[in-house]
Design a protein around this motif. Structure first.
Motif, mmCIF file in Angstrom:
data_model
loop_
_atom_site.group_PDB
_atom_site.id
_atom_site.type_symbol
_atom_site.label_atom_id
_atom_site.label_comp_id
_atom_site.label_asym_id
_atom_site.label_seq_id
_atom_site.Cartn_x
_atom_site.Cartn_y
_atom_site.Cartn_z
ATOM 1 N N TRP A 34 0.775 -1.474 0.217
ATOM 2 C CA TRP A 34 -0.152 0.330 0.026
ATOM 3 C C TRP A 34 0.553 1.345 0.243
ATOM 4 O O TRP A 34 -0.007 2.482 0.212
ATOM 5 C CB TRP A 34 -0.646 0.113 1.243
ATOM 6 N N ILE A 35 1.745 0.820 -0.420
ATOM 7 C CA ILE A 35 3.314 1.874 0.164
ATOM 8 C C ILE A 35 3.001 3.620 -1.253
ATOM 9 O O ILE A 35 3.025 4.521 -1.097
ATOM 10 C CB ILE A 35 4.279 1.960 -0.390
ATOM 11 N N ASP A 36 1.953 2.745 -1.852
ATOM 12 C CA ASP A 36 1.565 3.568 -3.564
ATOM 13 C C ASP A 36 0.435 4.506 -2.720
ATOM 14 O O ASP A 36 0.096 5.821 -3.489
ATOM 15 C CB ASP A 36 1.118 3.207 -4.731
ATOM 16 N N THR A 37 -0.548 4.442 -1.239
ATOM 17 C CA THR A 37 -0.821 5.352 -1.482
ATOM 18 C C THR A 37 -0.239 6.350 0.268
ATOM 19 O O THR A 37 -1.578 7.543 0.106
ATOM 20 C CB THR A 37 -2.629 4.941 -0.233
ATOM 21 N N VAL A 38 0.460 6.389 -0.059
ATOM 22 C CA VAL A 38 1.482 7.517 1.170
ATOM 23 C C VAL A 38 2.318 8.606 -0.199
ATOM 24 O O VAL A 38 3.490 8.470 -0.893
ATOM 25 C CB VAL A 38 2.471 6.922 1.754
ATOM 26 N N THR A 39 2.175 9.829 0.590
ATOM 27 C CA THR A 39 2.713 11.145 -0.971
ATOM 28 C C THR A 39 4.020 11.399 0.169
ATOM 29 O O THR A 39 4.015 11.026 0.806
ATOM 30 C CB THR A 39 2.253 11.701 -0.691
ATOM 31 N N VAL A 40 5.088 12.027 -0.696
ATOM 32 C CA VAL A 40 6.442 12.416 0.184
ATOM 33 C C VAL A 40 5.895 13.754 0.699
ATOM 34 O O VAL A 40 5.283 14.579 -0.073
ATOM 35 C CB VAL A 40 7.018 12.344 -0.891
ATOM 36 N N PRO A 41 6.632 14.043 2.042
ATOM 37 C CA PRO A 41 5.745 15.540 2.326
ATOM 38 C C PRO A 41 6.453 16.180 1.943
ATOM 39 O O PRO A 41 7.188 16.423 0.920
ATOM 40 C CB PRO A 41 6.795 15.474 3.654
ATOM 41 N N GLY A 42 5.013 17.236 1.305
ATOM 42 C CA GLY A 42 5.689 18.853 0.567
ATOM 43 C C GLY A 42 5.490 18.270 -0.717
ATOM 44 O O GLY A 42 5.511 19.688 -1.251
ATOM 45 N N ASP A 43 4.959 17.459 -0.894
ATOM 46 C CA ASP A 43 4.937 16.760 -2.332
ATOM 47 C C ASP A 43 3.549 15.828 -2.305
ATOM 48 O O ASP A 43 3.000 15.513 -2.188
ATOM 49 C CB ASP A 43 6.304 16.674 -3.319
ATOM 50 N N SER A 44 2.973 15.612 -3.955
ATOM 51 C CA SER A 44 2.019 14.851 -4.152
ATOM 52 C C SER A 44 3.021 13.461 -5.027
ATOM 53 O O SER A 44 2.123 12.690 -5.004
ATOM 54 C CB SER A 44 1.430 15.294 -5.816
ATOM 55 N N GLU A 45 3.641 13.630 -4.918
ATOM 56 C CA GLU A 45 4.770 12.495 -5.172
ATOM 57 C C GLU A 45 3.970 11.453 -4.528
ATOM 58 O O GLU A 45 4.168 11.434 -3.458
ATOM 59 C CB GLU A 45 6.033 12.113 -5.913
ATOM 60 N N LYS A 46 3.958 9.620 -5.231
ATOM 61 C CA LYS A 46 3.456 8.577 -4.315
ATOM 62 C C LYS A 46 4.965 8.408 -3.455
ATOM 63 O O LYS A 46 6.358 8.376 -4.392
ATOM 64 C CB LYS A 46 2.951 7.372 -5.177
ATOM 65 N N VAL A 47 5.232 7.815 -2.675
ATOM 66 C CA VAL A 47 6.813 7.336 -1.907
ATOM 67 C C VAL A 47 6.634 6.351 -2.768
ATOM 68 O O VAL A 47 7.483 5.819 -2.679
ATOM 69 C CB VAL A 47 6.728 6.894 -0.061
ATOM 70 N N SER A 48 5.745 5.459 -3.246
ATOM 71 C CA SER A 48 6.140 4.423 -3.804
ATOM 72 C C SER A 48 6.872 4.200 -5.596
ATOM 73 O O SER A 48 7.948 3.706 -5.849
ATOM 74 C CB SER A 48 5.239 3.291 -4.665
ATOM 75 N N ASN A 49 6.712 5.667 -5.483
ATOM 76 C CA ASN A 49 7.225 5.926 -7.244
ATOM 77 C C ASN A 49 8.256 6.267 -6.609
ATOM 78 O O ASN A 49 9.674 6.702 -7.542
ATOM 79 C CB ASN A 49 6.637 7.275 -7.958
ATOM 80 N N TRP A 50 8.766 7.609 -5.818
ATOM 81 C CA TRP A 50 10.130 8.341 -5.044
ATOM 82 C C TRP A 50 10.718 7.380 -4.814
ATOM 83 O O TRP A 50 12.042 6.921 -4.885
ATOM 84 C CB TRP A 50 9.570 8.808 -3.728
ATOM 85 N N MET A 51 10.492 5.518 -4.173
ATOM 86 C CA MET A 51 11.464 4.437 -3.698
ATOM 87 C C MET A 51 11.875 4.012 -5.730
ATOM 88 O O MET A 51 13.522 3.587 -5.976
ATOM 89 C CB MET A 51 10.540 3.314 -2.764
#
Length: 305
Positions: free
Chosen positions: A184-201
């Motif tokens: 479910w990490i694609d439901t969490v966003t990077v703080p201060g951004d709209s990017e998903k944590v999954s995409n960041w990783m």
């Protein structure tokens, strides 16, 4: 002479057809590498006394990647070297495993640095066929009490530590860097951004292992259903590969999160379905079973029936 010539052309045509067919088969096989089958070994002391047993189990179950926990105070470098050499002889890669929810805090960054330093120092002393191929972390910050109190703060520190892990590992090293992440990490966003944590990783790690702990591949809330968005994102990112993890460890979280009751045969059947469903995705790299000891115990239990 006309008959001979006609049959000669037939043989030439057949030869060309066979050559083209073989070329297509070779091209197809080269386009898609074999899928990964991974497992975790958390109790690293096992490699000191059960190397042959572990490698034999891995070969029997087509395991080609092991996440092996690093325990410098309990397991000697010599034991790691002997195990990895034996694993490499069986075409099994071994990645150094470490992690703790508290590794999400920047105040505990030294623990990450210690892991990276130990693996690099170990690899420098080891022969090529005794070396770790990568570093794999299992941090799981959502297990921290602060996750519910101030998720943004925890995520912010977690991402900084992952950046640190990657930077330190890649300095003078070809080690791969990968991590366990919840589906479910694609439901969490990077703080201060709209990017998903999954995409960041996906943009930074070499590989992620999605913990998709369900006991059925298809249907609502099945394995395919809960991972397909992240796999699709990985296809688009064209950076990291995605390994899909399942569980055979006995769990108190519900009847649908583990194959403990269904057994190893059903697990393998569902993983075949998973592979068939996701095979066309370039980013899909295979599956991982959590964990070795639970898998082995399930197998032994079934053999006694």
């Amino acid at each position: 002479m006309r008959v001979v010539k006609r049959y000669s052309w037939l043989w030439v045509g057949l030869l060309l057809f066979l050559t083209a067919s073989i070329a297509m088969l070779l091209l197809t096989s080269n386009q898609r590498p074999s899928f990964t089958t991974a497992t975790w070994i958390w109790n690293a002391k096992l490699i000191s006394s059960q190397t042959e047993e572990i490698v034999s189990f891995a070969k029997d179950n087509q395991i080609n990647l092991i996440y092996l926990h690093i325990e410098p105070t309990r397991v000697s470098p010599q034991a790691y070297r002997a195990f990895i050499k034996k694993a490499n002889e069986a075409n099994i890669k071994v990645e150094a495993l470490g992690g703790d929810p508290n590794w999400a805090y920047t105040a505990n960054r030294q623990s990450i640095g210690d892991l990276v330093s130990w693996v690099k120092a170990y690899n420098q002393m080891a022969k090529v066929d005794e070396q770790f191929s990568g570093i794999h972390v299992d941090i799981e910050p959502y297990l921290l009490p602060d996750w519910k109190k101030d998720q943004e703060k925890v995520v912010n520190q977690w991402l900084k530590n992952v950046d640190y892990l990657i930077t330190e590992t890649k300095k003078d090293s070809k080690l791969q860097v990968s991590a366990d992440l919840p589906f479910w990490i694609d439901t969490v966003t990077v703080p201060g951004d709209s990017e998903k944590v999954s995409n960041w990783m996906l943009q930074r790690l070499d590989s992620i292992t999605l913990m998709a702990y369900r006991n059925h591949a298809m249907g609502h809330n099945g394995i395919v259903d809960i991972v397909e968005k992240t796999v699709a994102a990985a296809n688009s990112a064209k950076k990291a590969s995605v390994i899909v993890g399942v569980n055979i460890l006995e769990s108190s979280e519900g009847s649908n999160v583990s194959f403990h009751e269904e057994g190893t045969h059903e697990m393998k059947q569902q993983l075949v379905i998973l592979q068939e469903e996701l095979a066309e995705n370039p980013a899909f790299a295979g599956s991982a079973i959590h964990d070795y000891e639970s898998w082995k115990h399930a197998t032994q239990r079934e053999e006694q029936l």
